[in-house]
Every structure is written in structure tokens, then in C-alpha cells.
Design a protein around this motif. Structure first.
Motif, PDB file in Angstrom:
ATOM      1  N   UNK A 148      -1.522   8.161 -19.039  1.00 38.21           N
ATOM      2  CA  UNK A 148      -1.318   6.824 -18.486  1.00 38.21           C
ATOM      3  C   UNK A 148      -0.778   6.988 -17.070  1.00 38.21           C
ATOM      4  N   UNK A 149      -1.150   6.066 -16.161  1.00 38.87           N
ATOM      5  CA  UNK A 149      -0.664   6.148 -14.786  1.00 38.87           C
ATOM      6  C   UNK A 149       0.852   6.039 -14.702  1.00 38.87           C
ATOM      7  N   UNK A 150       1.451   5.375 -15.685  1.00 34.33           N
ATOM      8  CA  UNK A 150       2.900   5.189 -15.693  1.00 34.33           C
ATOM      9  C   UNK A 150       3.592   6.154 -16.655  1.00 34.33           C
ATOM     10  N   UNK A 151       2.920   7.220 -17.004  1.00 29.44           N
ATOM     11  CA  UNK A 151       3.489   8.198 -17.934  1.00 29.44           C
ATOM     12  C   UNK A 151       4.867   8.706 -17.487  1.00 29.44           C
ATOM     13  N   UNK A 152       5.046   9.097 -16.202  1.00 27.84           N
ATOM     14  CA  UNK A 152       6.397   9.541 -15.799  1.00 27.84           C
ATOM     15  C   UNK A 152       7.453   8.453 -15.973  1.00 27.84           C
ATOM     16  N   UNK A 164       6.511   4.456  -7.057  1.00 27.89           N
ATOM     17  CA  UNK A 164       6.690   3.314  -7.958  1.00 27.89           C
ATOM     18  C   UNK A 164       5.541   3.110  -8.945  1.00 27.89           C
ATOM     19  N   UNK A 165       4.267   3.305  -8.556  1.00 28.37           N
ATOM     20  CA  UNK A 165       3.201   3.135  -9.553  1.00 28.37           C
ATOM     21  C   UNK A 165       3.342   4.047 -10.762  1.00 28.37           C
ATOM     22  N   UNK A 166       4.082   5.146 -10.612  1.00 26.76           N
ATOM     23  CA  UNK A 166       4.265   6.095 -11.710  1.00 26.76           C
ATOM     24  C   UNK A 166       5.663   6.040 -12.326  1.00 26.76           C
ATOM     25  N   UNK A 167       6.690   5.773 -11.500  1.00 24.36           N
ATOM     26  CA  UNK A 167       8.070   5.829 -11.985  1.00 24.36           C
ATOM     27  C   UNK A 167       8.674   4.463 -12.292  1.00 24.36           C
TER      28      UNK A 167
END
Length: 311
Positions: free
Chosen positions: A231-235, A49-52
Motif C-alpha cells: 500500500x502507498x501508505x504502508x510506512x 506525507x503520502x507515505x507517512x
């Protein structure tokens, strides 16, 4: 008989909405309150979740048909972004498609019940039509580099990982991958925000097509050196475009039919309650040529704090 519509509201806040109207809350991230659904129950990819972002809730819904309970249509919204189930005709360059909705202050969330955002509001729209679903008005990305350049300029994704997402899509779903590449790099409009209501079968097909692409991408992204991550949320940002392009692909290549509606968005620099009525009037009567001038004045008033005054 109206169709059975189930819309799920994704909320990551520890003290977030438990049941906004007749929508079922899915807790993600830090939201593990009792009495709601959770993306970490049973089979899950909650650790991503932190990424997707919201995609972990989508995966959970796909893998847990008991949560969908025989619905004809499946929908997703966010704790601060709700579809307004009053269909709008999308006109290229029109005033309504420029603003795409009304922006309200979070303090006005308790007035959500006055807006047509319920599952039963969506069911009424679907009952009188033969469409495949309801989507938001598309976001315009009119610069030369399209949405890819917009993401790079905003430091939300790198050109390297954008291309890797496209390459994986081309290898796993070639027809869709070709469309995705064009959607990323061409000046166009695209569906954003992972917010939708679509036929249950279409929802399942979407997940079966996109999640193998997304999960391979995240595996490669996580194993890469941190220095390569923009960015940590790039994906998550790239999955949002992946999903939006998928609806466009169905519409343009497979003749899917959708209704289009606007948003009610609750943001910190939002406007007073009066704006709902005023914006609706504007969408009907303001000439398209006045849109740029009105929007510029609108933003200036927000920046000065004048829009936040009335409630």
C-alpha cells in the motif's frame, strides 16, 4: 494553575478546518491554506506525507519548538477524530472498550463545540491528576496473529516490511524493539490513531526514539521495487503501530501513568446526534455480555441506513 496544553489538529483537506475550537490546525498534503500551520514550513519531511501520513506533522512539531510555545503538554488529533476529555475506566472486554467512542456523520461537525474536545478540557483533566498524559482506549487485536496479521489481512502492510520495521527498532532501540515485536505478533490491545496528549518532555523523547527508526524504514521502503509495496501508505500504517506500542512500552516498562478517554469520530456511515447520549448511557448500564448482540444490531441498522436518519 492548570497546565498549559497545546493540541494540534492535522488536516489534509484543501478546505479543511482552520481552527476547530481552541486547537491549532496543521495543514498537511493538499492543505496549504493561509492562516494555519504547515508541515512544509522550514525544516520538514512534508514530501513523505503520502507515505507517512500524520507523522510528517509530528516531525514538524518536534523540530519547531516555537510552535509549541512552552506548553507543558503536547497533543495531536485528526480532522475527523477527536479525543473526548472525560476519563473512562478501561475494563477488559467491557462494553465501553468495545465501542470506544461515538461515530457521528460529517454533517454534524458544527456541533463539535458541544463535546469535551478542547485543549482546556484536557487541561482540566490534567490539573486534578498527576498523570503523564491522556490516551484513547486501546484497540483490541485478539486474533492469533495480533496486529501484524490484521494489517496483512487488510492489505495495509506485508509481513516482509512489518519484520523490517521490527528489525530496525531492535537495532536502534533494543529494549523498545523487543516490546514492539511482541506488540505486533501477540493477541493484545494497542493504542491507535496517533492521537494523544502527553508531557512535552515525553513528546520530545518519543520523537527522538521513533523518527530515526521511521526515517530509516522509509528510505529502505522507497528504494525497494514497487512490486514489494502492499500500500502507498504502508510506512504510515506501521508508524501508527510504532507510536501506539511506544505508549504501551512506557506504561508497562517505565511506569508511565495515563488517563484513558473515548473518541468522537466523524465518518460517512456515522450516526445521528442522539447517539452521543445513548452511547454514554450504554457504556454505563449495558452489561458486558450484551455487547456483541448490541454491536451486531447496531451495525445492521447502520448498513440499512436507519442510523443516519435522525439529526
Amino acid at each position: 494553575m492548570p497546565p498549559i496544553v497545546r493540541i494540534f489538529c492535522v488536516d489534509h483537506r484543501p478546505d479543511g478546518l482552520r481552527n476547530p475550537l481552541d486547537l491549532a490546525t496543521i495543514g498537511v498534503g493538499a492543505n496549504r491554506q493561509p492562516g494555519i500551520l504547515h508541515d512544509c514550513d522550514g525544516a520538514n519531511i512534508a514530501d513523505l506525507n503520502p507515505h507517512l501520513n500524520e507523522a510528517t506533522a509530528l516531525w514538524w512539531l518536534w523540530q519547531h519548538p516555537e510552535a509549541r510555545r512552552g506548553a507543558d503538554y503536547i497533543g495531536l488529533c485528526h480532522y475527523r477524530r477527536f479525543l473526548l476529555f472525560s476519563p473512562e475506566q478501561e475494563r477488559e472486554g467491557s462494553f465501553r472498550s468495545r465501542l470506544r467512542g461515538c461515530h457521528l456523520k460529517p454533517s454534524l461537525i458544527n456541533r463539535l463545540h458541544r463535546l469535551p474536545v478542547r485543549a482546556r478540557d484536557a487541561a482540566r483533566c490534567l490539573e486534578v491528576s498527576s498523570v503523564d498524559g491522556i490516551l484513547p482506549l486501546r484497540e483490541p487485536f485478539l486474533n492469533a496473529g495480533g496486529v501484524a496479521q490484521t494489517l496483512v489481512d487488510a492489505h495495509r502492510a506485508s509481513a516482509e516490511w512489518i519484520q523490517r520495521m521490527i528489525d530496525i527498532a531492535l537495532s536502534r532501540a533494543p529494549d523498545f524493539g523487543v516490546y514492539l515485536e511482541k506488540a505486533f505478533h501477540s493477541p493484545s490491545k494497542i493504542y491507535c490513531y496517533e492521537t494523544f496528549v502527553v508531557r512535552a518532555k515525553m513528546f520530545a523523547e518519543m520523537c527522538a526514539t521513533l523518527f530515526p527508526i521511521a526515517q530509516q524504514f522509509v528510505q529502505e521502503w522507497e528504494s525497494a521495487p514497487d512490486a514489494s509495496h502492499t500500500h502507498a501508505r504502508e510506512p504510515g500504517y506501521l508508524f501508527e503501530i510504532l507510536l501506539g506500542a511506544y505508549w504501551g512500552w512506557l506504561r508497562e516498562k517505565h511506569r508511565a501513568h495515563f488517563l484513558h478517554v473515548r473518541f468522537a469520530t466523524f465518518v460517512g456511515n456515522g450516526h445521528g446526534w442522539w447517539y452521543v447520549g445513548l452511547s454514554h448511557l450504554g457504556y454505563r448500564w449495558f452489561p458486558d455480555g450484551a455487547a456483541k448482540v448490541f454491536v451486531a444490531c447496531h451495525r445492521a441498522l447502520v448498513n440499512l441506513g436507519l442510523m443516519a436518519k435522525p439529526e
